[in-house]
Design a protein around this motif. Structure first.
Motif, PDB file in Angstrom:
ATOM      1  N   PHE A 185      45.419  30.175  36.339  1.00 22.79           N
ATOM      2  CA  PHE A 185      44.510  28.998  36.129  1.00 22.79           C
ATOM      3  C   PHE A 185      45.292  28.475  34.733  1.00 22.79           C
ATOM      4  N   ALA A 186      46.082  29.323  34.047  1.00 21.86           N
ATOM      5  CA  ALA A 186      46.598  28.891  32.759  1.00 21.86           C
ATOM      6  C   ALA A 186      47.834  28.246  33.015  1.00 21.86           C
TER       7      ALA A 186
ATOM      8  N   GLY B 102      42.878  39.188  35.446  1.00 22.49           N
ATOM      9  CA  GLY B 102      43.968  39.199  34.790  1.00 22.49           C
ATOM     10  C   GLY B 102      45.044  38.105  35.403  1.00 22.49           C
TER      11      GLY B 102
ATOM     12  N   LYS C  53      49.713  45.419  42.545  1.00 22.43           N
ATOM     13  CA  LYS C  53      48.971  46.163  41.457  1.00 22.43           C
ATOM     14  C   LYS C  53      47.792  46.926  42.064  1.00 22.43           C
TER      15      LYS C  53
ATOM     16  N   GLN D  92      39.103  48.804  38.102  1.00 21.72           N
ATOM     17  CA  GLN D  92      40.509  48.500  37.809  1.00 21.72           C
ATOM     18  C   GLN D  92      41.061  47.336  38.587  1.00 21.72           C
TER      19      GLN D  92
ATOM     20  N   ASP E 121      39.829  44.076  37.601  1.00 23.77           N
ATOM     21  CA  ASP E 121      40.387  43.672  36.254  1.00 23.77           C
ATOM     22  C   ASP E 121      41.794  43.153  36.512  1.00 23.77           C
TER      23      ASP E 121
ATOM     24  N   GLY F 153      35.427  32.339  32.784  1.00 25.27           N
ATOM     25  CA  GLY F 153      35.275  33.509  32.251  1.00 25.27           C
ATOM     26  C   GLY F 153      35.072  34.567  33.453  1.00 25.27           C
ATOM     27  N   ARG F 154      35.403  35.872  32.884  1.00 27.78           N
ATOM     28  CA  ARG F 154      35.287  36.868  33.856  1.00 27.78           C
ATOM     29  C   ARG F 154      34.093  37.419  34.607  1.00 27.78           C
TER      30      ARG F 154
ATOM     31  N   GLU G  50      43.603  34.501  35.744  1.00 24.99           N
ATOM     32  CA  GLU G  50      43.672  33.595  34.400  1.00 24.99           C
ATOM     33  C   GLU G  50      45.137  33.336  34.166  1.00 24.99           C
TER      34      GLU G  50
END
Lengths: 436, 387
Positions: free
Chosen positions: A407-408, A401, A423, A394, A397, A249-250, A404
């Protein structure tokens, strides 16, 4: 009629006199909930009881982000508090608002309160100091990432609980044994951006951004798309397959995986110590963050997270006087040592650290000195004195993102880092535009 | 006056229908004057005709429907003289009904609602519109006119379109599932003879729970390490990790939202079902319609207006009120897979302190919601089934 006037004049005079003798209120907005909030109140009470000219009034305003939003809204409405606690990712925003804040060094000078910047730990003050070495905000609660490991798991697996892994290679070897012994996961981590990019860069003495990680100017650009960073993320990504690493988790959610025994090792803030002490039903140890041993100059020193206290502009001179005295009070070794020992945050002065050591605290609570050893391991370099990026909320964030998505299995480490830099730089340019 | 109009021959069908029944003759009226109507043995009755020649359909006139009433009661006969004073009371075009002849009273009556509308909707919307045109620092110390730059930046960001798709998927799923589930519960519930009230009370309970709390509860249930559902799914061989799997995260957010939305839908559907005349259902049964056919051909059409209303409310909830649940469960992740437009604009506005960009996003959100609402209202009106 005359008697009435005299009576009124007397009343006005007594009210005026009364106002003069009543202590000057110093409002202090903070984000310390629960036990930490009680501790802040206790410190303010102690300060208020020690003198009668000022009264510090702490007000809990919710999370860090909420406190900052509330403070900024109050400033816009002309009702800003004297002191506001701001988390480290808000630092660049606060520094960019020259017309809204009163630098701490200036405050101390104007009020002739003894103040020696050299008494503070450089790794802490580095975060809150401008490029000319002037302290802009007052460091309050600072922590740094450390590695917690489950000693019971080490024992059951036949690993030496007093010899935790020091490098990422040792982490892997150790992790394989833990997984083979039946542990669901070897390692997990909280705060990915803070630990695996910002601190990772400082720890290996490489920049995370140009212009001294943004400390020397707002034109900074991220420099995270390097072979070292790619390799590190690729390693974590590969580790997932064998459960050597599991994403948790973040923010601090991964802490639950460690506390319930699912993951045998975790990197988390040093301020998480008290929580693990209370919740983990096993013996655990604390050690320094792992490093890649083939990187020259590693490990250098870690950098901090947490928050500092900012003073707003447009306050009355007597309020400023009160703030200056309160800061001097907070810097006292016994106050700092107490704060450090009861919360797990770093002591901000060398004197407080020495006092804590002489009190035998670190011997009684082994592992509580790891954080301070990490940030003072070496003299900070341009790469390891801290980071200061605008729109940092930001950017974190974006990092979360993209990681994730990595890792996905939706993108490669190269793609993730490229997206983070692209970004992230857009956010930096946006900030540059408003901060001019 | 249009050519040919002004003759009572072009009066609404209801009048013409009666003409045939009693063989009445309509006299051509004088221009702009009252039409006179004669019939064998019936007294003359003045009929007010407005500019267009159609009784009551002009500005300020009464709706045509109001003229139909005496018609039905008259059973083909012209109203008796006793009804006359009533007909005479119908106000002329442009004339206000007696209750509203007062000039100030209506203004006073409308004032509170107008004030609420102004303070909570128009004023903030105006501020947002203004802010969206400026680039400003967090503290409001400096601002620079930026024209449409904020909009360009939002619309030029591919993530925004991702959020738009996420929002639409989320809204459609939450609304659809919310209504289907509520219907699946409501249909058997109305057929229950005993204890209906108790079931209803229990089923409605989740509506009283704050969205944030609902989010936390579902987060516990779905916690990959300690949750009940992942443990159950593991026994089925399905690994659950909403921290990394975008679909799992969406399922979590949708589940928490639907759970919140079902009781609300349920209340309205129960009311809707209760208002269906039993005779209709009985007639359908007699005609041999089974349970499904009755639902399909009688119940659903009767519920059209309720369903239409619930779709609008569900969409509004998904668009604007989903924030708390998302904030408590996924924070918009993994990646940006559960970042709805509302969540994105909160992040930029309240975490990123980007007032201009956030204001631009909120206006775009209003536009998107407005377009959807417009479609819905149109569809609702087409069916003649709008509340």
């Amino acid at each position: 009629m005359k008697r009435h006037i005299a009576w009124m004049a007397g009343l006005v005079l007594s009210v005026a006199l009364g106002a003069q003798t009543a202590p000057v209120e110093v409002s202090f907005w903070h984000a310390m909930g629960g036990k930490l909030g009680e501790k802040v109140q206790a410190m303010a009470d102690q300060f208020n009881a020690g003198q009668n000219r000022f009264k510090v009034v702490p007000v809990y305003k919710g999370s860090y982000a909420e406190t900052m939003t509330a403070g900024i809204a109050a400033f816009r409405a002309g009702t800003a508090p004297a002191i506001m606690q701001v988390f480290e990712v808000g630092t660049a925003t606060m520094m960019g608002a020259g017309g809204a804040i009163k630098p701490v060094y200036q405050l101390m000078e104007e009020n002739k309160v003894a103040f020696d910047p050299a008494a503070y730990l450089p790794a802490v003050t580095g975060y809150y100091t401008d490029s000319k070495g002037k302290m802009l905000s007052f460091p309050f609660n600072s922590s740094t990432p450390v590695l917690y490991y489950n000693k019971d798991a080490f024992r059951k697996t036949g690993l030496d609980p007093e010899k935790p892994p020091r490098t990422w290679k040792e982490m892997e070897a150790c992790g394989r044994k833990l997984v083979a012994a039946g542990y669901k996961a070897a390692y997990t981590s909280t705060w990915m951006s803070w630990i695996h990019l910002e601190n990772f860069s400082a720890w290996h003495d490489v920049p995370s951004g140009t212009l001294g990680n943004g400390i020397d100017g707002i034109r900074t650009e991220l420099q995270l798309d390097t072979p070292l960073h790619r390799r590190h993320l690729a390693m974590l990504n590969d580790w997932q397959k064998d459960n050597l690493f599991v994403y948790g988790g973040r923010t601090s959610q991964a802490g639950a995986l460690f506390a319930n025994g699912d993951a045998a090792m975790i990197t988390d803030s040093s301020a998480g110590y008290a929580s693990y002490k209370a919740n983990a039903k096993f013996d655990f140890g604390v050690t320094m963050m792992p490093y890649h041993d083939d990187v020259k100059g590693a490990p250098r020193n870690s950098i901090i997270g947490g928050a500092s206290l900012w003073v707003f502009q447009k306050q009355k001179p007597e309020v400023y006087r009160g703030v200056a005295e309160f800061f001097a009070f907070l810097s006292r070794p016994e106050i700092q040592a107490d704060w450090h020992q009861s919360t797990g945050y770093l002591p901000i002065t060398t004197a407080a650290f020495d006092l804590t050591r002489s009190q035998g605290f670190y011997d009684k609570m082994p592992g509580t000195d790891v954080a301070i050893r990490e940030i003072t391991l070496n003299k900070p370099t341009v790469n390891s004195r801290g980071v200061r990026y605008g729109n940092m909320v930001q950017i974190r964030d974006i990092v979360d993102g993209e990681l994730e998505a990595l890792f996905a299995g939706k993108q490669t480490p190269e793609q993730a880092l490229k997206a983070i830099v692209d970004k992230g730089n857009q956010e930096l340019r946006k900030f540059e535009r408003t901060a001019r | 006056m249009r050519p040919g109009s002004g003759t009572a021959l072009e009066a609404p069908r209801s009048l013409r229908g009666r003409e045939k029944a009693d063989g009445a003759v309509l006299l051509p009226p004088a221009p702009d004057g009252p039409g006179l109507r004669t019939g064998p043995g019936t007294p003359l009755r003045p009929v007010r005709v407005n500019e267009s020649g159609v009784p009551g359909s002009g500005r300020g006139g009464r709706p045509v429907g109001a003229w139909d009433t005496p018609d039905l009661r008259g059973r083909g006969a012209v109203p008796s003289p006793a009804v006359k004073p009533r007909a005479a009371r119908i106000p002329a075009a442009g004339e206000l009904p007696p209750a509203f002849r007062h000039r100030i009273l209506p203004v006073l009556l409308v004032l509170p609602q107008t004030a609420v509308l102004f303070v909570f909707f128009l004023y903030p919307a105006a501020v947002a519109l203004l802010q969206s045109l400026f680039v400003q620092d967090a503290f409001g110390l400096s601002q620079e006119f930026a024209g449409l730059e904020n909009f360009a930046r939002v619309l030029g960001n591919p993530d925004w379109y991702g959020s738009l798709v996420t929002t639409l998927v989320f809204a459609a799923t939450v609304t659809g599932l919310g209504i289907l589930l509520a219907l699946a519960i409501a249909w058997p519930l109305v057929q229950l003879r005993k204890g209906q009230q108790w079931y209803r009370r229990i089923l409605v309970l989740p509506y009283g729970i704050a969205p944030a709390v609902s989010g936390v509860l579902w987060l516990f249930l779905f916690n990959p390490a300690a949750g009940l559902l992942p443990a159950f799914l593991r026994t089925l061989g399905i690994p659950w990790n909403h921290l990394l799997d975008p679909d799992h995260a969406m399922i979590l957010v949708v589940a928490a939202s639907v759970w919140k939305q079902v009781p609300y839908n349920l209340l309205f559907l129960l009311m809707g079902l209760a208002s269906i005349p039993p005779s209709l259902l009985e007639a359908a049964s007699v005609d041999g319609a089974g349970s499904f056919l009755r639902l399909r051909k009688v119940v659903l059409p009767c519920l059209a207006s309720t369903l239409s209303y619930l779709v609008t409310m569900g969409m509004a909830f998904a668009f604007f009120d989903s924030f708390a649940i998302i904030h408590q469960t996924t924070h918009g992740g993994p990646g940006t897979s559960t970042t709805t437009l509302a969540y994105q604009l909160w992040k930029d506005g309240f975490q990123g302190m980007d007032q201009g960009g956030s204001a631009a996003q909120s206006l775009l959100l209003i536009a998107v919601a407005g377009i959807l609402a417009w479609f819905q209202f149109r569809k609702g009106n087409d069916q003649g089934a709008w509340l």
